[in-house]
Design a protein around this motif. Structure first.
Motif, PDB file in Angstrom:
ATOM      1  N   PHE A  38     -85.153  11.316  48.184  1.00  0.00           N
ATOM      2  CA  PHE A  38     -85.623  12.693  48.071  1.00  0.00           C
ATOM      3  C   PHE A  38     -86.116  12.894  46.648  1.00  0.00           C
ATOM      4  O   PHE A  38     -85.348  12.819  45.686  1.00  0.00           O
ATOM      5  CB  PHE A  38     -84.493  13.673  48.376  1.00  0.00           C
ATOM      6  N   ASP A  39     -87.447  13.122  46.515  1.00  0.00           N
ATOM      7  CA  ASP A  39     -88.062  13.247  45.183  1.00  0.00           C
ATOM      8  C   ASP A  39     -87.724  12.040  44.317  1.00  0.00           C
ATOM      9  O   ASP A  39     -87.314  12.168  43.153  1.00  0.00           O
ATOM     10  CB  ASP A  39     -87.602  14.542  44.495  1.00  0.00           C
ATOM     11  N   SER A  40     -87.871  10.840  44.924  1.00  0.00           N
ATOM     12  CA  SER A  40     -87.641   9.568  44.227  1.00  0.00           C
ATOM     13  C   SER A  40     -86.187   9.348  43.834  1.00  0.00           C
ATOM     14  O   SER A  40     -85.870   8.432  43.085  1.00  0.00           O
ATOM     15  CB  SER A  40     -88.524   9.468  42.960  1.00  0.00           C
ATOM     16  N   VAL A  41     -85.287  10.178  44.355  1.00  0.00           N
ATOM     17  CA  VAL A  41     -83.862  10.018  44.064  1.00  0.00           C
ATOM     18  C   VAL A  41     -83.164   9.513  45.325  1.00  0.00           C
ATOM     19  O   VAL A  41     -83.320  10.082  46.400  1.00  0.00           O
ATOM     20  CB  VAL A  41     -83.222  11.353  43.610  1.00  0.00           C
ATOM     21  N   ARG A  42     -82.382   8.453  45.183  1.00  0.00           N
ATOM     22  CA  ARG A  42     -81.668   7.901  46.319  1.00  0.00           C
ATOM     23  C   ARG A  42     -80.496   8.818  46.665  1.00  0.00           C
ATOM     24  O   ARG A  42     -79.658   9.120  45.835  1.00  0.00           O
ATOM     25  CB  ARG A  42     -81.153   6.501  45.988  1.00  0.00           C
ATOM     26  N   THR A  43     -80.469   9.295  47.910  1.00  0.00           N
ATOM     27  CA  THR A  43     -79.415  10.202  48.351  1.00  0.00           C
ATOM     28  C   THR A  43     -78.706   9.598  49.551  1.00  0.00           C
ATOM     29  O   THR A  43     -79.345   9.158  50.501  1.00  0.00           O
ATOM     30  CB  THR A  43     -79.988  11.576  48.740  1.00  0.00           C
ATOM     31  N   GLY A  44     -77.395   9.577  49.512  1.00  0.00           N
ATOM     32  CA  GLY A  44     -76.623   8.993  50.604  1.00  0.00           C
ATOM     33  C   GLY A  44     -76.184  10.027  51.622  1.00  0.00           C
ATOM     34  O   GLY A  44     -75.920  11.179  51.287  1.00  0.00           O
ATOM     35  N   HIS A  45     -76.118   9.605  52.884  1.00  0.00           N
ATOM     36  CA  HIS A  45     -75.644  10.481  53.948  1.00  0.00           C
ATOM     37  C   HIS A  45     -74.124  10.350  54.055  1.00  0.00           C
ATOM     38  O   HIS A  45     -73.592   9.783  55.009  1.00  0.00           O
ATOM     39  CB  HIS A  45     -76.310  10.123  55.281  1.00  0.00           C
ATOM     40  N   ASN A  46     -73.430  10.884  53.067  1.00  0.00           N
ATOM     41  CA  ASN A  46     -71.970  10.921  53.125  1.00  0.00           C
ATOM     42  C   ASN A  46     -71.468  12.368  53.092  1.00  0.00           C
ATOM     43  O   ASN A  46     -70.327  12.642  52.780  1.00  0.00           O
ATOM     44  CB  ASN A  46     -71.349  10.114  51.987  1.00  0.00           C
ATOM     45  N   TRP A  47     -72.365  13.287  53.431  1.00  0.00           N
ATOM     46  CA  TRP A  47     -72.014  14.693  53.642  1.00  0.00           C
ATOM     47  C   TRP A  47     -71.886  14.884  55.152  1.00  0.00           C
ATOM     48  O   TRP A  47     -72.232  13.999  55.935  1.00  0.00           O
ATOM     49  CB  TRP A  47     -73.110  15.614  53.090  1.00  0.00           C
ATOM     50  N   ALA A  48     -71.390  16.038  55.599  1.00  0.00           N
ATOM     51  CA  ALA A  48     -71.280  16.242  57.051  1.00  0.00           C
ATOM     52  C   ALA A  48     -71.142  17.719  57.381  1.00  0.00           C
ATOM     53  O   ALA A  48     -70.548  18.492  56.629  1.00  0.00           O
ATOM     54  CB  ALA A  48     -70.088  15.480  57.619  1.00  0.00           C
TER      55      ALA A  48
END
Length: 360
Positions: free
Chosen positions: A228-238
């Motif tokens: 997201f906007d060149s930033v790596r974001t992990g799917h560890n939210w829920a």
């Protein structure tokens, strides 16, 4: 005598043949039965490819309500759809959430704030914001993402500004942590059978649980990542979605779903049978099946997943809402403001696009 008998038999046979031929002819010449037209949710605003049927509700009277992005709120009484827009009293045509409280009043969470419908009129309800809110570059209007009524009768609101509790008289902010801000905010709230409150949202690591005394943060396994906007974001939210009949709590995010049995979390992704990794909605039907909507629609019977796609009658595989009505039918809301009725066998389209020209 014999001659009379044979003449009579011949006449009878000829009569039967003529009548039978006439009847068969009538059946063949009958025009096919016309399809019975049912009411439809008519999308009138915006591009046909944009917008979702975002949420659904069946009220105590049996009416169905559907909140959309861009096209306001629809009420279906079983005979016709009625559309409500800003001109009818809504604060916004973009609806995030809808809830009927124990008194029968309907609360609508929108892109621009909170509305209350008493059966006749819409009233804008201003949530007084707490002082010294953390900075949030996404805060332009007061988004109300979800609404939940607890066993106590109090209403909980997840907003872009914070979580608030309404006791029927006033709003009280519920501060989960002062570190939330920017892209991090609560979007979903769930109360489990034990009375614990669960909170989750995009950008928030893991989930939060409140047991009535203190709030703890529970980390989750990272299912997948995106940029997201060149930033790596992990799917560890829920997002906390529901507690099933067996007591398991289900959470979802853009990478799959989690099941919490009170001790540990088990994750499910597309590799395990989900139609797609992104899951926006989870419900449990009257038979105990779980339905997952997001990047496709899938049903889980506790052992295996069944996928539903455009081959089954869905015109759009992007699912944003699922509602089971009192008769057991499923109403599935999709992107492109699509609405479908699933009776256990087939999907029937209940939506249509009719652009209204802008008047000069």
């Amino acid at each position: 005598m014999k001659k009379y008998f044979y003449q009579t038999q011949a006449f009878t046979f000829l009569t039967i043949l003529i009548v039978g031929t006439a009847c068969n002819g009538q059946v063949k010449n009958d025009s096919p039965k016309e399809k019975v037209e049912h009411p439809k949710l008519i999308k009138t605003i915006g591009n046909p490819g944009y917008g979702n049927v975002q949420c659904g509700l069946q009220d105590k009277a049996g009416n169905l309500w559907f909140g959309t992005t861009e096209n306001g709120l629809y009420k279906y009484d079983g005979k016709s759809f009625r559309q409500f827009l800003v001109a009818d009293g809504l604060i916004s045509n973009n609806i995030f959430s809808i809830l009927e409280d124990k008194e029968g009043k309907i609360w609508i969470g929108t892109y621009s704030g909170l509305c209350l419908y008493d059966g006749k009129t819409f009233a804008t309800i201003q949530i007084p914001l707490r002082k010294k809110l953390p900075p949030n570059q996404f805060r332009k209007t007061q988004h109300v993402f979800s609404i939940m009524q607890a066993k106590s009768g109090k209403l909980w609101f997840a907003t872009i500004d914070d979580v608030y509790i309404y006791d029927g008289k006033s709003f009280t902010p519920f501060i989960i942590t002062d570190t939330l801000g920017g892209w991090r905010y609560v979007e979903h709230i769930l109360e489990d059978k034990a009375g614990n409150m669960w909170f989750g949202g995009r950008g928030v690591k893991g989930v939060y649980r409140y047991d009535g005394k203190s709030v703890i943060n529970i980390n989750l396994k990272e299912l997948s990542t995106f940029r997201f906007d060149s930033v790596r974001t992990g799917h560890n939210w829920a997002w906390p979605q529901l507690q099933d009949k067996n007591g398991n709590i289900w959470f979802s995010n853009w990478g799959g779903v989690y099941r919490y049995d009170g001790k540990s979390f088990t994750s499910f992704t597309k590799k395990d049978g989900l139609s797609g990794d992104m899951v926006a909605r989870i419900i449990e039907d009257k038979k105990g099946n779980l339905w997952f909507g997001g990047a496709g629609l899938s049903r889980y019977d506790g052992k295996s997943f069944t996928r539903f796609t455009t081959k089954d009658g869905l015109l759009n595989n992007s699912i944003w809402s699922i509602l089971e009505d009192k008769t057991g039918n499923l109403w599935v809301g999709t992107r492109e403001t699509g609405l479908y009725l699933y009776d256990g066998k087939t999907f029937v389209v209940y939506s249509e696009y009719k652009h209204q020209p802008v008047m000069d």
